[in-house]
Design an enzyme around this catalytic site. Sequence first.
Site, PDB file in Angstrom:
ATOM      1  CE  LYS A  48      59.645  78.346  69.353  1.00 58.10           C
ATOM      2  NZ  LYS A  48      59.223  79.859  68.916  1.00 58.10           N
ATOM      3  CB  SER A  49      66.113  75.263  64.797  1.00 55.19           C
ATOM      4  OG  SER A  49      65.682  74.662  65.156  1.00 55.19           O
ATOM      5  CG  HIS A 109      59.147  76.514  60.794  1.00 50.85           C
ATOM      6  ND1 HIS A 109      60.195  76.798  61.134  1.00 50.85           N
ATOM      7  CD2 HIS A 109      57.942  77.051  61.699  1.00 50.85           C
ATOM      8  CE1 HIS A 109      60.399  77.408  61.747  1.00 50.85           C
ATOM      9  NE2 HIS A 109      58.905  77.825  62.883  1.00 50.85           N
ATOM     10  NE  ARG A 131      67.966  76.521  70.373  1.00 57.02           N
ATOM     11  CZ  ARG A 131      67.448  77.353  71.371  1.00 57.02           C
ATOM     12  NH1 ARG A 131      66.346  77.479  70.381  1.00 57.02           N
ATOM     13  NH2 ARG A 131      67.356  77.975  72.585  1.00 57.02           N
ATOM     14  CB  SER A 139      63.164  76.309  72.770  1.00 52.75           C
ATOM     15  OG  SER A 139      62.569  77.630  71.729  1.00 52.75           O
ATOM     16  CG  MET A 233      67.760  90.270  68.666  1.00 56.26           C
ATOM     17  SD  MET A 233      68.281  88.919  66.759  1.00 56.26           S
ATOM     18  CE  MET A 233      66.066  88.630  66.766  1.00 56.26           C
TER      19      MET A 233
HETATM   20  S1  PPS Z   1      59.980  79.644  65.509  1.00 54.30           S
HETATM   21  O1  PPS Z   1      58.653  80.237  66.058  1.00 54.30           O
HETATM   22  O2  PPS Z   1      60.083  78.229  65.031  1.00 54.30           O
HETATM   23  O3  PPS Z   1      60.103  80.660  64.007  1.00 54.30           O
HETATM   24  O4  PPS Z   1      60.706  80.544  67.037  1.00 54.30           O
HETATM   25  P1  PPS Z   1      62.491  80.721  66.034  1.00 54.30           P
HETATM   26  O5  PPS Z   1      62.883  81.846  66.825  1.00 54.30           O
HETATM   27  O6  PPS Z   1      62.766  79.251  65.267  1.00 54.30           O
HETATM   28  O7  PPS Z   1      63.480  80.008  67.793  1.00 54.30           O
HETATM   29  C1  PPS Z   1      63.253  80.892  69.246  1.00 54.30           C
HETATM   30  C2  PPS Z   1      64.006  80.200  69.983  1.00 54.30           C
HETATM   31  O8  PPS Z   1      65.444  81.310  69.280  1.00 54.30           O
HETATM   32  C3  PPS Z   1      65.726  81.814  70.742  1.00 54.30           C
HETATM   33  N1  PPS Z   1      66.801  83.174  70.267  1.00 54.30           N
HETATM   34  C4  PPS Z   1      67.917  83.632  70.230  1.00 54.30           C
HETATM   35  N2  PPS Z   1      68.833  83.041  70.831  1.00 54.30           N
HETATM   36  C5  PPS Z   1      70.292  83.215  70.757  1.00 54.30           C
HETATM   37  N3  PPS Z   1      70.023  84.315  69.747  1.00 54.30           N
HETATM   38  C6  PPS Z   1      69.489  85.704  69.390  1.00 54.30           C
HETATM   39  N4  PPS Z   1      69.630  86.895  68.816  1.00 54.30           N
HETATM   40  C7  PPS Z   1      67.288  84.460  69.713  1.00 54.30           C
HETATM   41  N5  PPS Z   1      67.093  84.879  68.845  1.00 54.30           N
HETATM   42  C8  PPS Z   1      65.599  84.249  69.525  1.00 54.30           C
HETATM   43  C9  PPS Z   1      65.486  82.152  71.086  1.00 54.30           C
HETATM   44  O9  PPS Z   1      64.694  82.737  72.366  1.00 54.30           O
HETATM   45  C10 PPS Z   1      64.045  80.549  71.158  1.00 54.30           C
HETATM   46  O10 PPS Z   1      64.565  80.081  71.825  1.00 54.30           O
HETATM   47  P2  PPS Z   1      64.658  79.382  73.520  1.00 54.30           P
HETATM   48  O11 PPS Z   1      65.571  78.338  74.096  1.00 54.30           O
HETATM   49  O12 PPS Z   1      62.565  79.314  73.821  1.00 54.30           O
HETATM   50  O13 PPS Z   1      65.395  80.687  74.310  1.00 54.30           O
END
Ligand code: PPS
Length: 296
Positions: A48-49, A109, A131, A139, A233
């Site tokens: 979730k980073s 991860h 993050r 998240s 996205m």
């Molecule tokens: S995972 O399942 O661990 O691979 O998830 P991961 O992709 O690491 O993290 C998901 C969070 O990243 C946010 N996210 C973004 N933030 C900003 N910009 C863009 N383009 C973007 N794409 C994905 C996603 O919304 C999740 O965070 P939260 O806080 O839940 O919205």
Amino acid sequence: MISPKDVLRKDLRTVSGCLITYAFADNWEKVEHFQSRPDDIVIATYPKSGTTWISEILDMILNDGDIEKCKRDFITVKVPMLEMAVPGLRISGIEQLEKNPSPRLVKTHLPVDLLPKSFLENNCKIIYLARNAKDVAVSFYHFDLMNNLQPLPGTWEEYLEKFLAGNVAYGSWFNHVKSWWKKKEEHPILFLLYEDVKKNPKQEIKKMVRFLEKNLNDEILDKIIYHTSFEMMKDNPLVNYTHLPSTVMDHSKSPFMRKGTAGDWKNYFTVAQNEKFDAIYKKEMSEIELQFCTEI
Ligand code: PPS
């Protein structure tokens, strides 16, 4: 034959001292002995980073900002997750990696000590994205609500306790971030922060471009920033995880692309939870010089 149903909402399992998603544990030997290619690029993160975000950015960089090429497949195919294996559901991360052409982007991860040795022996480039822990906790809580491969999170209060104790998939956020931070002293690791990418995407994407020894002009950089914005996205079915069966990810519980901001934790943490979090944070993180920004 194990069916996908047998691995849903199961407790985490421990492999080599680390808690991981139940479904992934049987695949562990293959992960441990994974053979890298020297030009593999590893994207390492605590869950979730912002992994999906920089995965798409890096794919665009490798493809010189060519949007059509970046639409060639789902993010899970373009950037397979090394340790991902769901019995009976579809091919594992490793099987997908074996099919992908070089240079491959490899998502993981895993804590640094569990990264397959082959990546270090081959001196592969690694990009670590961190993050701030409070937004990660929020998240991750929502992710565990919608991802049926994860155990149910319980209430937010219960979940936060588990998160602080490291009783969640991939263990303690603190240990993950600290050990990857220290590793960069002995290995080529580009260490990035989610909040920096959010605040100044061009500056951070330029760092990625340099690290990958690419040369992209301003116009291409702007195209990458536009295509990988949260809004774009969120609506892109190739990267927003809506392609997975709803038995696995149920977006009606919480979308994968949820908010994409820094500071959402303020909507969930009580004053008491925040104080407790800060005290543990200070104790855990005082040994390293790494400052996170918790709101923008
Ligand atoms: S995972 O399942 O661990 O691979 O998830 P991961 O992709 O690491 O993290 C998901 C969070 O990243 C946010 N996210 C973004 N933030 C900003 N910009 C863009 N383009 C973007 N794409 C994905 C996603 O919304 C999740 O965070 P939260 O806080 O839940 O919205």
